[in-house]
Design a protein around this motif. Structure first.
Motif, PDB file in Angstrom:
ATOM      1  N   CYS B  23      -1.346 -13.504   3.175  1.00  0.00           N
ATOM      2  CA  CYS B  23      -0.554 -12.561   1.685  1.00  0.00           C
ATOM      3  C   CYS B  23       1.115 -12.482   2.378  1.00  0.00           C
ATOM      4  O   CYS B  23       0.591 -11.864   2.978  1.00  0.00           O
ATOM      5  CB  CYS B  23      -0.740 -11.507   1.389  1.00  0.00           C
ATOM      6  N   SER B  24       1.637 -13.565   1.202  1.00  0.00           N
ATOM      7  CA  SER B  24       2.941 -13.261   2.313  1.00  0.00           C
ATOM      8  C   SER B  24       3.858 -12.500   0.895  1.00  0.00           C
ATOM      9  O   SER B  24       3.729 -12.883  -0.131  1.00  0.00           O
ATOM     10  CB  SER B  24       3.751 -14.535   1.996  1.00  0.00           C
ATOM     11  N   PRO B  25       3.836 -10.744   0.884  1.00  0.00           N
ATOM     12  CA  PRO B  25       4.935 -10.307  -0.570  1.00  0.00           C
ATOM     13  C   PRO B  25       5.796 -10.697  -0.409  1.00  0.00           C
ATOM     14  O   PRO B  25       7.111 -11.412  -0.097  1.00  0.00           O
ATOM     15  CB  PRO B  25       5.315  -8.945  -0.076  1.00  0.00           C
ATOM     16  N   ILE B  26       7.062 -10.194  -1.912  1.00  0.00           N
ATOM     17  CA  ILE B  26       7.949 -10.051  -2.083  1.00  0.00           C
ATOM     18  C   ILE B  26       8.993  -9.773  -1.337  1.00  0.00           C
ATOM     19  O   ILE B  26       8.957  -8.847  -0.416  1.00  0.00           O
ATOM     20  CB  ILE B  26       8.334  -9.231  -3.492  1.00  0.00           C
ATOM     21  N   SER B  27       9.909 -10.627  -1.087  1.00  0.00           N
ATOM     22  CA  SER B  27      10.948 -10.637   0.211  1.00  0.00           C
ATOM     23  C   SER B  27      11.774  -9.559  -0.004  1.00  0.00           C
ATOM     24  O   SER B  27      11.601  -9.088  -0.818  1.00  0.00           O
ATOM     25  CB  SER B  27      12.738 -11.555   0.190  1.00  0.00           C
ATOM     26  N   GLY B  28      11.667  -8.325   1.132  1.00  0.00           N
ATOM     27  CA  GLY B  28      12.046  -6.351   0.920  1.00  0.00           C
ATOM     28  C   GLY B  28      10.711  -6.184   0.322  1.00  0.00           C
ATOM     29  O   GLY B  28      11.389  -4.624   0.526  1.00  0.00           O
ATOM     30  N   HIS B  29       9.881  -6.039   0.149  1.00  0.00           N
ATOM     31  CA  HIS B  29       8.557  -5.469  -0.532  1.00  0.00           C
ATOM     32  C   HIS B  29       8.139  -4.822   0.782  1.00  0.00           C
ATOM     33  O   HIS B  29       7.765  -5.947   2.059  1.00  0.00           O
ATOM     34  CB  HIS B  29       7.568  -5.812  -0.908  1.00  0.00           C
ATOM     35  N   ARG B  30       7.956  -3.668   0.674  1.00  0.00           N
ATOM     36  CA  ARG B  30       7.263  -3.267   2.594  1.00  0.00           C
ATOM     37  C   ARG B  30       5.544  -2.535   1.974  1.00  0.00           C
ATOM     38  O   ARG B  30       5.004  -2.713   2.603  1.00  0.00           O
ATOM     39  CB  ARG B  30       7.888  -2.458   2.859  1.00  0.00           C
ATOM     40  N   SER B  31       5.090  -3.124   0.370  1.00  0.00           N
ATOM     41  CA  SER B  31       3.737  -2.173   0.632  1.00  0.00           C
ATOM     42  C   SER B  31       3.195  -2.965   0.165  1.00  0.00           C
ATOM     43  O   SER B  31       3.379  -4.082  -1.102  1.00  0.00           O
ATOM     44  CB  SER B  31       3.731  -1.543  -0.661  1.00  0.00           C
ATOM     45  N   VAL B  32       1.507  -3.695   0.827  1.00  0.00           N
ATOM     46  CA  VAL B  32       1.682  -4.500   0.750  1.00  0.00           C
ATOM     47  C   VAL B  32      -0.847  -3.729   0.220  1.00  0.00           C
ATOM     48  O   VAL B  32      -1.156  -3.762   0.973  1.00  0.00           O
ATOM     49  CB  VAL B  32       0.891  -6.032   1.280  1.00  0.00           C
ATOM     50  N   SER B  33      -1.097  -4.682  -1.374  1.00  0.00           N
ATOM     51  CA  SER B  33      -1.669  -3.757  -1.368  1.00  0.00           C
ATOM     52  C   SER B  33      -3.051  -5.209  -1.943  1.00  0.00           C
ATOM     53  O   SER B  33      -2.891  -6.502  -1.603  1.00  0.00           O
ATOM     54  CB  SER B  33      -2.415  -2.934  -2.673  1.00  0.00           C
ATOM     55  N   TRP B  34      -4.541  -5.321  -1.683  1.00  0.00           N
ATOM     56  CA  TRP B  34      -5.462  -6.116  -1.820  1.00  0.00           C
ATOM     57  C   TRP B  34      -6.452  -5.354  -2.633  1.00  0.00           C
ATOM     58  O   TRP B  34      -6.898  -4.129  -2.083  1.00  0.00           O
ATOM     59  CB  TRP B  34      -6.257  -6.661  -0.042  1.00  0.00           C
ATOM     60  N   TYR B  35      -6.904  -6.397  -3.597  1.00  0.00           N
ATOM     61  CA  TYR B  35      -8.253  -6.694  -4.260  1.00  0.00           C
ATOM     62  C   TYR B  35      -9.456  -7.458  -4.186  1.00  0.00           C
ATOM     63  O   TYR B  35      -9.032  -8.253  -4.574  1.00  0.00           O
ATOM     64  CB  TYR B  35      -7.180  -5.818  -5.208  1.00  0.00           C
ATOM     65  N   GLN B  36     -10.294  -6.982  -4.483  1.00  0.00           N
ATOM     66  CA  GLN B  36     -11.245  -7.585  -4.658  1.00  0.00           C
ATOM     67  C   GLN B  36     -12.019  -7.568  -6.100  1.00  0.00           C
ATOM     68  O   GLN B  36     -12.226  -6.823  -7.022  1.00  0.00           O
ATOM     69  CB  GLN B  36     -12.586  -7.402  -3.940  1.00  0.00           C
ATOM     70  N   GLN B  37     -12.279  -9.082  -6.794  1.00  0.00           N
ATOM     71  CA  GLN B  37     -12.489  -8.747  -8.653  1.00  0.00           C
ATOM     72  C   GLN B  37     -14.102  -9.857  -8.372  1.00  0.00           C
ATOM     73  O   GLN B  37     -13.689 -11.104  -7.920  1.00  0.00           O
ATOM     74  CB  GLN B  37     -10.738  -9.492  -9.688  1.00  0.00           C
ATOM     75  N   THR B  38     -14.880  -9.163  -9.391  1.00  0.00           N
ATOM     76  CA  THR B  38     -16.194  -9.695  -9.795  1.00  0.00           C
ATOM     77  C   THR B  38     -15.966  -9.918 -11.095  1.00  0.00           C
ATOM     78  O   THR B  38     -16.126  -8.740 -11.688  1.00  0.00           O
ATOM     79  CB  THR B  38     -16.529  -9.663  -8.715  1.00  0.00           C
ATOM     80  N   PRO B  39     -16.866 -10.470 -11.286  1.00  0.00           N
ATOM     81  CA  PRO B  39     -17.037 -10.429 -12.324  1.00  0.00           C
ATOM     82  C   PRO B  39     -18.197  -8.445 -12.907  1.00  0.00           C
ATOM     83  O   PRO B  39     -17.891  -8.383 -14.157  1.00  0.00           O
ATOM     84  CB  PRO B  39     -18.099 -11.906 -13.052  1.00  0.00           C
ATOM     85  N   GLY B  40     -18.502  -8.529 -12.217  1.00  0.00           N
ATOM     86  CA  GLY B  40     -20.314  -7.264 -12.544  1.00  0.00           C
ATOM     87  C   GLY B  40     -18.921  -5.941 -11.855  1.00  0.00           C
ATOM     88  O   GLY B  40     -19.192  -4.977 -12.646  1.00  0.00           O
ATOM     89  N   GLN B  41     -18.227  -6.013 -11.249  1.00  0.00           N
ATOM     90  CA  GLN B  41     -17.328  -4.704 -10.812  1.00  0.00           C
ATOM     91  C   GLN B  41     -16.347  -4.791 -10.971  1.00  0.00           C
ATOM     92  O   GLN B  41     -15.396  -3.711 -10.679  1.00  0.00           O
ATOM     93  CB  GLN B  41     -17.647  -4.371  -9.448  1.00  0.00           C
ATOM     94  N   GLY B  42     -15.505  -6.034 -11.905  1.00  0.00           N
ATOM     95  CA  GLY B  42     -13.582  -5.572 -12.294  1.00  0.00           C
ATOM     96  C   GLY B  42     -12.970  -6.059 -10.651  1.00  0.00           C
ATOM     97  O   GLY B  42     -13.147  -6.655  -9.700  1.00  0.00           O
TER      98      GLY B  42
END
Lengths: 112, 116
Positions: B23-42
């Motif tokens: 994942c490459s963030p927007i230039s200047g952004h220092r916070s990166v979060s990760w998420y998992q998305q599934t049909p069952g759990q959202g």
């Protein structure tokens, strides 16, 4: 534990109608609430961000309200268009859990 | 200004293998979060990195790990893949640490991982 619920899970309305999407959360200890839009197979697009001290935010045809004490937020879409068809998600930043918690979304279909 | 980019966009792996997503963030952004998305759990929060340090972690097993580099780019690794790991993995970047808001998260298009 913070839980976010969005009802209904799916909604179909004729083009041109105004509509309201609902989001409820169980713990009022939130930092802010954000509404997103997600098109099929795509990432999320931020629509509106409401800080916990605010009551509402507006952007174009969209208006989001926040009632922290009752644990509710609504997203109002005026004069709906087929291009508004997407899944709408709300997310709260929970102070207690120190993380963002998403609802499962409302799948909106605007009928031409 | 370029948005958040994620590579690869699609990935097919076999059970037991490991995978690394970028994942490459927007230039200047220092916070990166990760998420998992599934049909069952959202959408479920995996972890957040800020200034190369893991700031917060969701309720996922230790097979899920990540790191952030000095240029704020982030990688997520899943070891010993299971069928249930099939999902859309999204990363989001923000200008400030998500607990130090006001913040707004900007999401990438996601990586669709299929485990067979």
């Amino acid at each position: 534990k913070q839980e976010v619920t969005q009802i209904p899970a799916a909604l179909s309305v004729p083009e041109g109608e105004n509509l309201v999407l609902n989001c409820s959360f169980t713990d009022s200890a939130i930092y802010n609430l954000q509404w997103f839009r997600q098109d099929p197979g795509k990432g999320l697009t931020s629509l509106l961000l409401i800080q916990s001290s605010q009551r509402e935010q507006t952007s174009g045809r969209l208006n989001a309200s926040l009632d922290k004490s009752s644990g509710r937020s609504t997203l109002y879409i005026a004069a709906s268009q087929p291009g508004d068809s997407a899944t709408y998600l709300c997310a709260v930043f929970s102070n207690r859990d120190d993380k963002i918690i998403f609802g499962k979304g409302t799948r909106l279909h605007i009928l031409p | 200004k370029a948005g958040v980019t994620q590579t690869p966009r699609y990935l097919i792996k076999t059970r037991g293998q490991q995978v690394t997503l970028s994942c490459s963030p927007i230039s200047g952004h220092r916070s990166v979060s990760w998420y998992q998305q599934t049909p069952g759990q959202g959408l479920q929060f995996l972890f957040e990195y800020f200034s190369e340090t893991q700031r917060n972690k969701g309720n996922f097993p230790g097979r899920f790990s990540g790191r952030q580099f000095s240029n704020s780019r982030s990688e997520m690794n899943v070891s010993t893949l299971e069928l249930g790991d099939s999902a859309l993995y999204l990363c989001a970047s923000s200008l400030v640490h998500i607990a130090g808001g006001p913040y707004e998260q900007y999401f990438g298009p996601g990586t669709r991982l299929t485990v067979t």
